[in-house]
Design an enzyme around this catalytic site. Structure first.
Site, PDB file in Angstrom:
ATOM      1  N   ASP A  38       0.784  -1.245   0.000  1.00 53.41           N
ATOM      2  CA  ASP A  38       0.000   0.000   0.000  1.00 53.41           C
ATOM      3  C   ASP A  38       0.816   1.295   0.000  1.00 53.41           C
ATOM      4  O   ASP A  38       1.793   1.397   0.734  1.00 53.41           O
ATOM      5  CB  ASP A  38      -0.859   0.091   1.274  1.00 53.41           C
ATOM      6  CG  ASP A  38      -1.503  -1.199   1.683  1.00 53.41           C
ATOM      7  OD1 ASP A  38      -1.476  -2.152   0.898  1.00 53.41           O
ATOM      8  OD2 ASP A  38      -2.026  -1.259   2.803  1.00 53.41           O
ATOM      9  N   GLU A 218     -10.308  -2.901   4.738  1.00 50.26           N
ATOM     10  CA  GLU A 218      -8.995  -2.310   5.030  1.00 50.26           C
ATOM     11  C   GLU A 218      -8.915  -0.937   4.357  1.00 50.26           C
ATOM     12  O   GLU A 218      -9.725  -0.603   3.483  1.00 50.26           O
ATOM     13  CB  GLU A 218      -7.872  -3.179   4.439  1.00 50.26           C
ATOM     14  CG  GLU A 218      -7.870  -4.617   4.900  1.00 50.26           C
ATOM     15  CD  GLU A 218      -6.693  -5.434   4.346  1.00 50.26           C
ATOM     16  OE1 GLU A 218      -6.036  -6.102   5.133  1.00 50.26           O
ATOM     17  OE2 GLU A 218      -6.437  -5.382   3.117  1.00 50.26           O
TER      18      GLU A 218
HETATM   19  C1  FRU Z   1      -3.629  -3.848   2.975  1.00 44.77           C
HETATM   20  C2  FRU Z   1      -2.936  -4.186   4.278  1.00 44.77           C
HETATM   21  C3  FRU Z   1      -3.304  -3.203   5.351  1.00 44.77           C
HETATM   22  C4  FRU Z   1      -2.137  -3.297   6.296  1.00 44.77           C
HETATM   23  C5  FRU Z   1      -0.991  -3.495   5.350  1.00 44.77           C
HETATM   24  C6  FRU Z   1       0.110  -4.355   5.887  1.00 44.77           C
HETATM   25  O1  FRU Z   1      -2.969  -4.209   1.832  1.00 44.77           O
HETATM   26  O2  FRU Z   1      -3.258  -5.502   4.646  1.00 44.77           O
HETATM   27  O3  FRU Z   1      -4.540  -3.441   5.944  1.00 44.77           O
HETATM   28  O4  FRU Z   1      -1.987  -2.151   7.086  1.00 44.77           O
HETATM   29  O5  FRU Z   1      -1.520  -4.091   4.183  1.00 44.77           O
HETATM   30  O6  FRU Z   1       1.199  -4.387   5.038  1.00 44.77           O
END
Ligand code: FRU
Length: 505
Positions: A38, A218
């Site tokens: 992300d 998320e």
């Molecule tokens: C989404 C996620 C988020 C988390 C991050 C961990 O892609 O699962 O929810 O904060 O990636 O790398």
């Protein structure tokens, strides 16, 4: 000693060699080496755009999550900087956001100047004595994001939960306070908290479950977007990632349109309405930049990947990249307000010589297109269908491989097919054909397609439908072909620009 000019030329050469590996996108941000997922903390501050990102400094698969960092003067030429926030004492730095604290509400800013404050999820993995813990934490920077200090009294928000993450913080004018949207992934809820100092958060409201509720929720993002391009008429969009549970399998994102009064988000549509931000498989956890001048159209950027196969994509020495920065807004349609996305205007500065063609003779078009495409370009096409039933663009094509973008009139859908695109064998979830509903009352299909070696972003009808997909064509797959089924379209207009590498300065 090397003269500065020679040094610059050498640096440029080196940078180009480094960013020129097979499949390496030439005008999308990817880290030099290692894993990313992300985007985090997208912010514009003091003349610079910052992209932070989920990053593993030690390898090309997920782990040791930290925040990588890159800056750009223009959203397209990026310079990677050292890791901003590193995993420490077993606590990983998960997704979050950054705000510009203009008035030192946090007390973190020095010398009477604005500072940057990051709000992120601290992730402590399960141990012999404790369950996984996710809490919300702060860090701040007084040197334009170059160095960061974690707040000594972290965490600032702790529900003692295993899944509680991805705070998106912004200044709410309506509430005259900082607001945080943060996900309760398993409950399919977004919680809203308010604070005057970024440190003491109290709960304001919650949203959900609503829309699609597969997998975990998320990466929530709340953004105020212009309606029909008007800077004064705005509406809020609450965007939420789902993994799995995305429309095309694996991860995907939905959005809700509504109002936000500083306390509560109210959905304009019934809770059963599901709207998808992107109909492709590879756009996830998109975030809108904080700190943009009010006069600038909001810009959103996502991770171009899908958790189904993100750890297996055949790139090295890096894995993971961002989408293009996209200008986003809302458009009035007969069905209600809908998200529209277009590549940020800056992309046009990479354009080379324009190719243009219009007419009816498809064979003539294909002859004219020969050797025009390459592997990095922007294609704009307006097709007056007439009696045509099906049209297809074969992109990144060689003798045996291509990626197809097409329109099927009878089904009223646009599709993207990477079944025969090249390297698809690394995951059973990678090859396939995906569709998006699209009816064309006026019979005119308008496509804007951006191709960047291993990435494809398709924007139909001025950005009303977006489709983002990765694709791994064989070397030399740089042809483009237009085909039709049934009668040829009444008129086809094509414009094509090669796009030069943003790494080659
Ligand atoms: C989404 C996620 C988020 C988390 C991050 C961990 O892609 O699962 O929810 O904060 O990636 O790398």
């Amino acid at each position: 000693m090397l003269k500065p000019l020679a040094l610059f030329a050498l640096t440029a050469l080196f940078a180009h060699a480094q960013y020129n590996e097979p499949y390496r996108p030439q005008f999308h941000f990817s880290p030099k080496t290692n894993w990313t997922n992300d985007p985090n903390g997208l912010v514009y501050f003091d003349g610079e755009y910052h992209v932070f990102y989920q990053y593993n400094p030690f390898g090309d698969t997920w782990g040791h999550m930290s925040w990588g960092h890159a800056v750009s003067p223009d959203l397209i030429h990026w310079q990677e900087l050292p890791v901003a926030l590193a995993e420490e004492n077993g606590v990983m730095i998960f997704t979050g956001s950054i705000v510009v604290d203009e008035r030192n509400t946090s007390g973190f800013c020095s010398d009477g100047k604005a500072c940057l404050v990051a709000v992120y999820t601290g992730h402590t993995p399960k141990s012999a004595t404790a369950n996984t813990l996710q809490t919300q934490n702060l860090a701040y920077s007084n040197d334009r994001g170059r160095t960061w200090t974690k707040f000594s009294a972290n965490p600032v928000l702790d529900l003692k939960m295993t899944d509680f993450r991805d705070p998106h913080v912004f200044w709410s004018a309506a509430g005259s306070r900082w607001v945080m949207a943060v996900a309760l992934p398993n409950e399919h809820k977004v919680l809203f908290y308010g604070a005057s100092d970024l440190k003491h958060w109290s709960k304001l409201s919650e949203f959900g479950p609503a829309g699609a509720v597969g997998g975990q929720w998320e990466c929530p993002t709340l953004a105020e977007l212009p309606v029909d391009g008007s800077p004064t008429r705005t509406r809020f969009v609450l965007k939420i990632g789902l993994n799995p549970g995305g429309l095309q399998g694996g991860s995907g994102e939905q959005y809700f349109v509504g109002t936000f009064d500083g306390t509560k988000f109210t959905n304009d549509n019934p809770a059963t309405t599901t709207l998808w931000t992107d109909y492709g498989k590879d756009c996830y956890c998109a975030l809108v930049f904080n700190g943009l001048p009010r006069t600038q159209t909001p810009v959103m950027l996502g991770w171009m990947n899908n958790w189904q196969y993100a750890g297996k994509v055949p790139t090295q020495p890096w894995r993971g990249q961002m989408t293009l920065p996209r200008q986003v807004g809302l458009k009035t349609t007969p069905a209600g307000l809908r998200l529209v996305q277009q590549p940020a205007a800056i992309l046009a500065t990479l354009r080379g010589e324009r190719f243009a063609w219009s007419g009816q003779n498809v064979q003539e078009l294909n002859t004219a297109l020969k050797a025009k495409a390459g592997t990095g370009y922007e294609l704009q096409t307006s097709i007056t269908l007439g009696d045509a039933q099906k049209i297809e663009w074969k992109l990144l094509a060689s003798d045996g491989a291509w990626t197809t973008v097409g329109y099927d009139r009878a089904k009223g859908e646009i599709y993207l097919d990477r079944t025969r695109s090249g390297n698809v064998a690394f995951s059973k979830d990678f090859p396939g054909r995906i569709t998006a509903p699209l009816t064309l009352p006026a019979g005119v299909l308008k496509l804007r397609i951006i191709v960047d070696r291993s990435t494809l972003e398709v924007f139909a009808q001025a950005g009303l439908v977006a489709m983002t997909d990765l694709t791994y064509p064989p070397a030399g797959a740089n042809n483009i072909e237009f085909t039709t089924e049934g009668p040829a379209p009444k008129r086809t207009e094509v414009e094509l620009w090669p796009l030069t590498s943003a790494w080659r300065r």
